[in-house]
Design a protein around this motif. Structure first.
Motif, PDB file in Angstrom:
ATOM      1  N   GLU A 263       0.940  -1.353   0.126  1.00 30.99           N
ATOM      2  CA  GLU A 263      -0.097  -0.157  -0.125  1.00 30.99           C
ATOM      3  C   GLU A 263       0.995   1.293   0.033  1.00 30.99           C
ATOM      4  O   GLU A 263       1.988   1.410   0.761  1.00 30.99           O
ATOM      5  CB  GLU A 263      -1.071   0.096   1.185  1.00 30.99           C
ATOM      6  N   VAL A 264       0.504   2.041  -0.707  1.00 30.84           N
ATOM      7  CA  VAL A 264       1.047   3.806  -0.764  1.00 30.84           C
ATOM      8  C   VAL A 264       0.189   4.642  -0.356  1.00 30.84           C
ATOM      9  O   VAL A 264      -1.005   4.571  -1.050  1.00 30.84           O
ATOM     10  CB  VAL A 264       1.511   3.908  -2.256  1.00 30.84           C
ATOM     11  N   PHE A 279      -2.333   4.120  -3.648  1.00 33.01           N
ATOM     12  CA  PHE A 279      -2.788   2.834  -4.431  1.00 33.01           C
ATOM     13  C   PHE A 279      -2.299   1.815  -3.405  1.00 33.01           C
ATOM     14  O   PHE A 279      -1.552   2.036  -2.714  1.00 33.01           O
ATOM     15  CB  PHE A 279      -2.273   2.814  -5.791  1.00 33.01           C
ATOM     16  N   ALA A 280      -3.013   0.543  -3.896  1.00 36.06           N
ATOM     17  CA  ALA A 280      -2.724  -0.621  -3.144  1.00 36.06           C
ATOM     18  C   ALA A 280      -2.757  -1.765  -4.520  1.00 36.06           C
ATOM     19  O   ALA A 280      -3.494  -1.656  -5.242  1.00 36.06           O
ATOM     20  CB  ALA A 280      -3.860  -0.895  -2.236  1.00 36.06           C
ATOM     21  N   VAL A 281      -1.850  -2.639  -4.121  1.00 33.53           N
ATOM     22  CA  VAL A 281      -1.461  -3.798  -5.310  1.00 33.53           C
ATOM     23  C   VAL A 281      -1.726  -5.122  -4.300  1.00 33.53           C
ATOM     24  O   VAL A 281      -1.085  -5.266  -3.124  1.00 33.53           O
ATOM     25  CB  VAL A 281      -0.122  -3.608  -5.620  1.00 33.53           C
ATOM     26  N   LYS A 282      -2.465  -6.142  -5.000  1.00 31.27           N
ATOM     27  CA  LYS A 282      -2.585  -7.209  -4.487  1.00 31.27           C
ATOM     28  C   LYS A 282      -1.401  -8.320  -4.638  1.00 31.27           C
ATOM     29  O   LYS A 282      -0.639  -8.056  -5.634  1.00 31.27           O
ATOM     30  CB  LYS A 282      -3.763  -7.711  -4.721  1.00 31.27           C
ATOM     31  N   LYS A 283      -1.313  -9.321  -3.988  1.00 31.32           N
ATOM     32  CA  LYS A 283      -0.498 -10.494  -4.023  1.00 31.32           C
ATOM     33  C   LYS A 283      -0.909 -11.180  -5.376  1.00 31.32           C
ATOM     34  O   LYS A 283      -2.029 -11.576  -5.788  1.00 31.32           O
ATOM     35  CB  LYS A 283      -0.625 -11.611  -3.059  1.00 31.32           C
ATOM     36  N   GLY A 284       0.410 -11.195  -6.340  1.00 33.59           N
ATOM     37  CA  GLY A 284       0.089 -11.957  -7.520  1.00 33.59           C
ATOM     38  C   GLY A 284      -0.561 -10.863  -8.533  1.00 33.59           C
ATOM     39  O   GLY A 284      -0.976 -11.191  -9.830  1.00 33.59           O
ATOM     40  N   GLU A 285      -0.736  -9.658  -8.205  1.00 31.24           N
ATOM     41  CA  GLU A 285      -1.151  -8.774  -9.223  1.00 31.24           C
ATOM     42  C   GLU A 285       0.259  -8.065  -9.870  1.00 31.24           C
ATOM     43  O   GLU A 285       1.077  -7.810  -9.444  1.00 31.24           O
ATOM     44  CB  GLU A 285      -1.915  -7.643  -8.652  1.00 31.24           C
ATOM     45  N   VAL A 286      -0.330  -7.752 -11.460  1.00 30.35           N
ATOM     46  CA  VAL A 286       0.630  -6.778 -12.140  1.00 30.35           C
ATOM     47  C   VAL A 286       0.003  -5.770 -12.191  1.00 30.35           C
ATOM     48  O   VAL A 286      -0.881  -5.384 -12.890  1.00 30.35           O
ATOM     49  CB  VAL A 286       1.120  -7.463 -13.563  1.00 30.35           C
ATOM     50  N   LEU A 317       3.717  -2.736   3.849  1.00 30.60           N
ATOM     51  CA  LEU A 317       3.821  -4.009   3.448  1.00 30.60           C
ATOM     52  C   LEU A 317       3.116  -4.861   4.495  1.00 30.60           C
ATOM     53  O   LEU A 317       3.175  -4.980   5.529  1.00 30.60           O
ATOM     54  CB  LEU A 317       5.201  -4.648   3.325  1.00 30.60           C
ATOM     55  N   HIS A 318       1.888  -5.798   3.764  1.00 29.73           N
ATOM     56  CA  HIS A 318       0.958  -6.733   4.619  1.00 29.73           C
ATOM     57  C   HIS A 318       0.629  -5.814   5.762  1.00 29.73           C
ATOM     58  O   HIS A 318       0.311  -6.514   6.826  1.00 29.73           O
ATOM     59  CB  HIS A 318       1.806  -7.931   5.071  1.00 29.73           C
TER      60      HIS A 318
END
Length: 497
Positions: A263-264, A279-286, A317-318
């Motif tokens: 997460e930012v 923004f937030a990025v998920k595990k396994g996401e591009v 992170l997490h």
């Protein structure tokens, strides 16, 4: 008048080049005519650079003949080629930032008068070369602070002051945005009208269709195909380059999990290059990041990975705030950055492949503080094979093609098994075949549950690999598009806000 009715200014016949028992050029023929652009295409390692270096006097051929303006031609050095009227503009700009434009144009060959440097004459001739390219700028100005596009034009002006009749442009738009690229194309048209011949090397196939009059394709050290026009379908060019039918450039994007990895929140640059990014990025996401040159994309990912300072915001992170204050902070937390400039920031060119792969992994390789060469080589060989690097562990990284250098950078960081991988311009200056393998690698990471962030100036690329795309404009977050809503138009609309 067709090319068969004209006399070429440069003609190559059966050019061969060997390094020991290995022949890297196999009897190449090439003609270049005045006032035309010949695109020289091929995958990394196809022989383009070797052939260009032979023409520009950097490398000597093992056999074959060259003629220049109807006379035998065999330059013993780049200076000899320049004196004959042949100039090469390299992808990596070599200007000296602390010198003026005029001093850069004449570096190594200053004009003299009465035993002194004739600065007025240098400035006058440099200014004439700049005006010829449509660049109205004082030749007394320092190069430091000039845009990449202007520096590129200064490199060309440098060749024109020697009355170059042939220019070899090696990836001239690799670091340019769309507007800067179009400016360069306009200057190329002007040079063509003045009778200058141009050999144009690029991996951006769409621009080849815009700028070239003919296309020559090389593969494995040989000329395999020639097209007598520039507007050849991209698929046809690609298939000639790789020697096979190319059904699909981009692999299938895997589904991400629901678990948020990175997460930012409210991230703001200390230098003012971006502000309030969320923004937030998920595990396994591009997760793709797009935007025009100067939008703050690179500065953002450098801040996320601790390379640039911030004035506000946090990185989580997490769910735990980690906000790296240095690259080592990020690396220890499992966040790695593959930088946009692999030659300056990614690999140490005069060190071996094995050493480059080993440096970030010494804790795993070394035992009790001692580095065992056999263990280093074994470790490196595993990742050389895994990532398909075309090179030996003891070979210097500087001897590799751009695509293989990029694979070395990826190998050294992915050997650490990171949780988040940030790729800044992952395929800049890399051929189609190598791009495809890097795209597959990105998807493999995602399938393994790694969170991947991709920054790219290539719209087709960012659309092809991303499940979501954040668009930046002038340092601001303009919007985040889901894959089904993202296209060239929607991205550009946000990028130009």
């Amino acid at each position: 008048m067709t090319t068969t009715e004209r006399t070429p200014i440069l003609s190559l016949r059966q050019i061969r080049k060997s390094y020991g028992p290995l022949e890297v050029l196999h009897g190449v023929d090439l003609d270049v005519y005045a006032g035309e652009v010949v695109a020289l295409l091929g995958e990394n390692g196809a022989g383009k650079s070797t052939l260009s270096n032979i023409i520009s006097g950097t490398v000597q051929p093992s056999s074959g003949e060259m003629t220049w303006q109807g006379a035998p031609y065999s330059p013993a050095s780049p200076r000899a080629a320049m004196d004959a009227g042949v100039g090469m503009i390299h992808q990596e700009l070599k200007l000296l930032p602390q010198l003026s434009i005029a001093e850069n144009v004449f570096v190594g060959r200053y004009l003299m008068k009465g035993g002194r440097i004739d600065r007025p004459a240098m400035e006058e001739r440099a200014h004439a070369g700049l005006r010829r390219l449509g660049l109205e700028i004082s030749p007394r100005r320092l190069v430091e602070g000039l845009s990449t596009a202007n520096q590129q034009l200064i490199e060309i002006a440098k060749a024109l002051t020697l009355n170059a009749k042939l220019l070899i442009l090696d990836e001239p738009t690799a670091a340019l945005g769309g507007e800067e690229t179009q400016l360069l194309f306009r200057q190329i048209e002007r040079l063509k009208a003045e009778g200058v011949g141009i050999i144009y090397i690029s991996h951006r196939l769409e621009e080849i269709r815009q700028v070239s009059d003919r296309i020559v394709v090389m593969r494995d050290g040989a000329k395999v195909q020639e097209f007598d026009r520039g507007d050849v379908p991209i698929r046809t060019i690609v298939e000639a380059m790789v020697g096979r039918s190319l059904e699909r450039m981009f692999p299938t994007i895997p589904e991400a999990t629901d678990q948020v990895t990175l997460e930012v929140r409210g991230l703001t640059s200390a230098a003012g290059s971006f502000r309030d990014i969320n923004f937030a990025v998920k595990k396994g996401e591009v997760f793709g990041i797009a935007g025009l040159v100067g939008a703050g994309r690179t500065e953002l990912v450098r801040a996320i990975t601790g390379a640039d300072p911030i004035s506000g915001g946090e990185v989580r992170l997490h769910g735990k705030t980690i906000t790296p204050r240095s690259p080592i902070d990020a690396i220890r937390n499992g966040i790695v950055l593959v930088p946009e400039d692999r030659k300056l920031q990614g690999v140490i060119l005069d060190h071996s492949i094995a050493e480059n792969i080993g440096y970030p992994n010494l804790r795993e390789i070394a035992r009790n503080g001692w580095l065992n060469a056999r263990r280093l080589n074994s470790f490196a060989d595993e990742y050389i094979a895994r990532f398909g690097v075309k090179g030996r562990g003891q070979q210097n990284a500087g001897e590799l093609s751009g695509g293989n250098q990029q694979k070395v950078v990826l190998a050294k960081w992915l050997a650490r098994k990171p949780q988040v991988v940030v790729l800044d311009e992952p395929t800049r200056g890399i051929d189609v075949g190598a791009r495809s393998s890097i795209y597959e690698l990105i998807m493999d990471l995602a399938r393994e549950g790694v969170t991947v962030i991709v920054v790219s100036s290539d719209l087709e690329e960012v659309l092809g690999v991303s499940s979501r795309i954040m668009v930046m404009a002038q340092g601001k977050q303009a919007g985040i598009l889901d894959r089904d809503a993202a296209n060239d138009v929607s991205i550009m609309e946000l990028a130009t806000i």
